[in-house]
Scaffold this motif. Sequence first.
Motif, PDB file in Angstrom:
ATOM      1  N   VAL B 124       0.840  -1.198   0.000  1.00  0.00           N
ATOM      2  CA  VAL B 124       0.000   0.000   0.000  1.00  0.00           C
ATOM      3  C   VAL B 124       0.877   1.250   0.000  1.00  0.00           C
ATOM      4  CG1 VAL B 124      -1.634   1.334   1.385  1.00  0.00           C
ATOM      5  CG2 VAL B 124      -2.012  -1.104   1.011  1.00  0.00           C
ATOM      6  N   ARG B 125       1.975   1.188   0.757  1.00  0.00           N
ATOM      7  CA  ARG B 125       2.894   2.338   0.771  1.00  0.00           C
ATOM      8  C   ARG B 125       3.546   2.552  -0.591  1.00  0.00           C
ATOM      9  NH1 ARG B 125       5.818   1.949   6.690  1.00  0.00           N
ATOM     10  NH2 ARG B 125       3.925   2.372   7.879  1.00  0.00           N
ATOM     11  N   PHE B 126       3.900   1.448  -1.253  1.00  0.00           N
ATOM     12  CA  PHE B 126       4.467   1.570  -2.597  1.00  0.00           C
ATOM     13  C   PHE B 126       3.477   2.238  -3.547  1.00  0.00           C
ATOM     14  CE2 PHE B 126       7.394  -2.288  -1.824  1.00  0.00           C
ATOM     15  CZ  PHE B 126       8.441  -1.455  -1.486  1.00  0.00           C
ATOM     16  N   LEU B 132       4.172   1.664  -7.416  1.00  0.00           N
ATOM     17  CA  LEU B 132       3.368   0.606  -8.027  1.00  0.00           C
ATOM     18  C   LEU B 132       2.093   1.233  -8.581  1.00  0.00           C
ATOM     19  CD1 LEU B 132       3.581  -2.260  -5.361  1.00  0.00           C
ATOM     20  CD2 LEU B 132       4.773  -2.169  -7.556  1.00  0.00           C
ATOM     21  N   GLN B 133       1.500   0.530  -9.537  1.00  0.00           N
ATOM     22  CA  GLN B 133       0.214   0.986 -10.079  1.00  0.00           C
ATOM     23  C   GLN B 133      -0.626  -0.242 -10.417  1.00  0.00           C
ATOM     24  OE1 GLN B 133       1.380   2.896 -13.793  1.00  0.00           O
ATOM     25  NE2 GLN B 133       1.131   0.975 -14.911  1.00  0.00           N
ATOM     26  N   CYS B 137      -5.577  -5.439 -17.590  1.00  0.00           N
ATOM     27  CA  CYS B 137      -5.279  -6.486 -18.568  1.00  0.00           C
ATOM     28  C   CYS B 137      -6.180  -6.307 -19.783  1.00  0.00           C
ATOM     29  CB  CYS B 137      -5.509  -7.858 -17.933  1.00  0.00           C
ATOM     30  SG  CYS B 137      -5.461  -9.215 -19.115  1.00  0.00           S
ATOM     31  N   ARG B 138      -5.582  -6.389 -20.947  1.00  0.00           N
ATOM     32  CA  ARG B 138      -6.415  -6.127 -22.126  1.00  0.00           C
ATOM     33  C   ARG B 138      -7.245  -7.349 -22.527  1.00  0.00           C
ATOM     34  NH1 ARG B 138      -3.592  -8.246 -26.779  1.00  0.00           N
ATOM     35  NH2 ARG B 138      -1.371  -8.326 -26.300  1.00  0.00           N
ATOM     36  N   ARG B 139      -6.942  -8.497 -21.914  1.00  0.00           N
ATOM     37  CA  ARG B 139      -7.765  -9.668 -22.225  1.00  0.00           C
ATOM     38  C   ARG B 139      -8.962  -9.798 -21.294  1.00  0.00           C
ATOM     39  NH1 ARG B 139      -3.569 -14.473 -23.607  1.00  0.00           N
ATOM     40  NH2 ARG B 139      -2.404 -13.322 -25.189  1.00  0.00           N
ATOM     41  N   CYS B 140      -8.714  -9.740 -19.977  1.00  0.00           N
ATOM     42  CA  CYS B 140      -9.807 -10.012 -19.044  1.00  0.00           C
ATOM     43  C   CYS B 140     -10.340  -8.741 -18.392  1.00  0.00           C
ATOM     44  CB  CYS B 140      -9.347 -10.989 -17.959  1.00  0.00           C
ATOM     45  SG  CYS B 140      -8.137 -10.293 -16.824  1.00  0.00           S
ATOM     46  N   ALA B 141      -9.676  -7.615 -18.616  1.00  0.00           N
ATOM     47  CA  ALA B 141     -10.093  -6.326 -18.050  1.00  0.00           C
ATOM     48  C   ALA B 141      -9.900  -6.253 -16.541  1.00  0.00           C
ATOM     49  CB  ALA B 141     -11.533  -5.985 -18.425  1.00  0.00           C
ATOM     50  N   GLY B 142      -9.242  -7.252 -15.961  1.00  0.00           N
ATOM     51  CA  GLY B 142      -8.938  -7.191 -14.536  1.00  0.00           C
ATOM     52  C   GLY B 142      -7.796  -6.228 -14.278  1.00  0.00           C
ATOM     53  N   GLN B 143      -7.698  -5.764 -13.013  1.00  0.00           N
ATOM     54  CA  GLN B 143      -6.620  -4.840 -12.681  1.00  0.00           C
ATOM     55  C   GLN B 143      -5.578  -5.538 -11.830  1.00  0.00           C
ATOM     56  OE1 GLN B 143      -8.841  -1.193 -11.336  1.00  0.00           O
ATOM     57  NE2 GLN B 143      -7.780  -0.559 -13.185  1.00  0.00           N
ATOM     58  N   PHE B 144      -4.326  -5.424 -12.258  1.00  0.00           N
ATOM     59  CA  PHE B 144      -3.248  -6.164 -11.612  1.00  0.00           C
ATOM     60  C   PHE B 144      -2.127  -5.236 -11.179  1.00  0.00           C
ATOM     61  CE2 PHE B 144      -4.499 -10.577 -12.221  1.00  0.00           C
ATOM     62  CZ  PHE B 144      -5.564 -10.410 -13.096  1.00  0.00           C
ATOM     63  N   VAL B 145      -1.472  -5.628 -10.089  1.00  0.00           N
ATOM     64  CA  VAL B 145      -0.352  -4.858  -9.564  1.00  0.00           C
ATOM     65  C   VAL B 145       0.806  -4.882 -10.560  1.00  0.00           C
ATOM     66  CG1 VAL B 145       1.354  -4.718  -7.706  1.00  0.00           C
ATOM     67  CG2 VAL B 145      -1.011  -5.395  -7.189  1.00  0.00           C
ATOM     68  N   ALA B 146       1.327  -3.704 -10.854  1.00  0.00           N
ATOM     69  CA  ALA B 146       2.444  -3.604 -11.801  1.00  0.00           C
ATOM     70  C   ALA B 146       3.365  -2.480 -11.358  1.00  0.00           C
ATOM     71  CB  ALA B 146       1.927  -3.326 -13.206  1.00  0.00           C
ATOM     72  N   HIS B 147       4.595  -2.504 -11.856  1.00  0.00           N
ATOM     73  CA  HIS B 147       5.496  -1.374 -11.607  1.00  0.00           C
ATOM     74  C   HIS B 147       4.853  -0.115 -12.160  1.00  0.00           C
ATOM     75  CE1 HIS B 147       8.874  -3.509 -10.025  1.00  0.00           C
ATOM     76  NE2 HIS B 147       8.947  -4.335 -11.058  1.00  0.00           N
ATOM     77  N   HIS B 149       4.446   3.300 -14.137  1.00  0.00           N
ATOM     78  CA  HIS B 149       4.932   3.767 -15.439  1.00  0.00           C
ATOM     79  C   HIS B 149       5.406   2.606 -16.321  1.00  0.00           C
ATOM     80  CE1 HIS B 149       4.838   7.237 -12.911  1.00  0.00           C
ATOM     81  NE2 HIS B 149       5.873   6.828 -12.217  1.00  0.00           N
ATOM     82  N   ASP B 150       4.702   1.496 -16.205  1.00  0.00           N
ATOM     83  CA  ASP B 150       5.059   0.282 -16.943  1.00  0.00           C
ATOM     84  C   ASP B 150       3.851  -0.138 -17.772  1.00  0.00           C
ATOM     85  OD1 ASP B 150       7.492  -0.943 -16.932  1.00  0.00           O
ATOM     86  OD2 ASP B 150       6.815  -2.678 -15.773  1.00  0.00           O
ATOM     87  N   HIS B 151       4.081  -0.823 -18.860  1.00  0.00           N
ATOM     88  CA  HIS B 151       2.988  -1.468 -19.611  1.00  0.00           C
ATOM     89  C   HIS B 151       1.716  -0.624 -19.674  1.00  0.00           C
ATOM     90  CE1 HIS B 151       5.295  -5.061 -18.670  1.00  0.00           C
ATOM     91  NE2 HIS B 151       5.028  -4.933 -17.405  1.00  0.00           N
ATOM     92  N   LYS B 152       1.776   0.573 -20.101  1.00  0.00           N
ATOM     93  CA  LYS B 152       0.554   1.377 -20.089  1.00  0.00           C
ATOM     94  C   LYS B 152      -0.498   0.789 -21.035  1.00  0.00           C
ATOM     95  CE  LYS B 152       1.242   5.051 -17.348  1.00  0.00           C
ATOM     96  NZ  LYS B 152       0.540   5.441 -16.194  1.00  0.00           N
TER      97      LYS B 152
END
Lengths: 112, 202
Positions: B124-126, B132-133, B137-147, B149-152
């Motif tokens: 949570v602090r990250f 973190l952001q 996902c462009r396939r399932c539309a779920g939201q996943f933890v990622a670095h 400014h990555d994989h926009k």
Amino acid sequence: MNVANGEISQEIGDINLAYMLLAQKLVKQDRVAAMFRLGVSRELADMLASMSLAQILKLAASNFLLCSFRLDEHASMSAVVGEGKDTMLQQAHMSILMSARSLQGRKEAATV
Amino acid sequence: MSTKSVLGEVREVQLAIQLIHLGARLQFLESEVGLSRERLIRLYKEIKGVSPPKGLLPFSTDWYMTWLANIHSSMFYNMYQFMKTHSDEEKVWVLIKSYKLYLQQIEAQESEPILDFTRACTMVRFFDSDMLQLSTCRRCAGQFVAHAHDHKSGYVCVLCRPPSRAGKARGSKRAAGGEISVPGMESIGLAVESALDGGGLH
Ligand SMILES: [Zn+2]
């Protein structure tokens, strides 16, 4: 034909009643957790909590299902169901998608 | 937070007890609970029967990117975000509630919690400090933890595209009957942990 229709109505009514009672129980236990599980707004959760049994019975006796399908996009649905995933992963995927759904629903509702 | 009033202090103690039960580390307790270090240590010993472990909090964002950890982290963070948006409680209580919800979810899935409380709080602090952001996902539309400014765009999640070895590791885990072998977490996660334990401050 008529008999079959009557049976369907009865089944819908049963599901509605079970759903409403469960929803009310969840809301009374923990409102925010219930909002998360049910995917409903705070206003709706409060209303559910305050409904009397008579009101619930009346509402449940309908020809329409009161609970709607929450994985309402084909892409999400096939992502979760497909590819013979193991149960744990499927549940985890469902949990992630459902959380986002609930939030999206709220965001849309808030901007309207 | 002020602990001048008796009631206020009771609340702080209750908070500390909850946090200790969930497995919070001493550093986290100190930052979230307005009690002295000595009192926190005493409380910890009383509840857990042992002294609080020494060593730093895990601080690398890489852990959250490994396969199973990413699934669990994403589950938790989605819950936390929901709770944060819809609950009126203080942040630390929102953390506690969402972590309990996560544990319930894991229990319902009959699996083991991979994300411990300290890691959940650190995550949570990250997010708060923009390291973190959530990526969609462009396939399932779920939201996943990622670095951050990555994989926009064009991001595909770990569930829609699991690494090939994950499937094999899963099979062997099942056969071993609950043996803790966490697929996809070998290299990065363990390296970070041992580096931390070795260099523990205080
Ligand atoms: Zn996906």
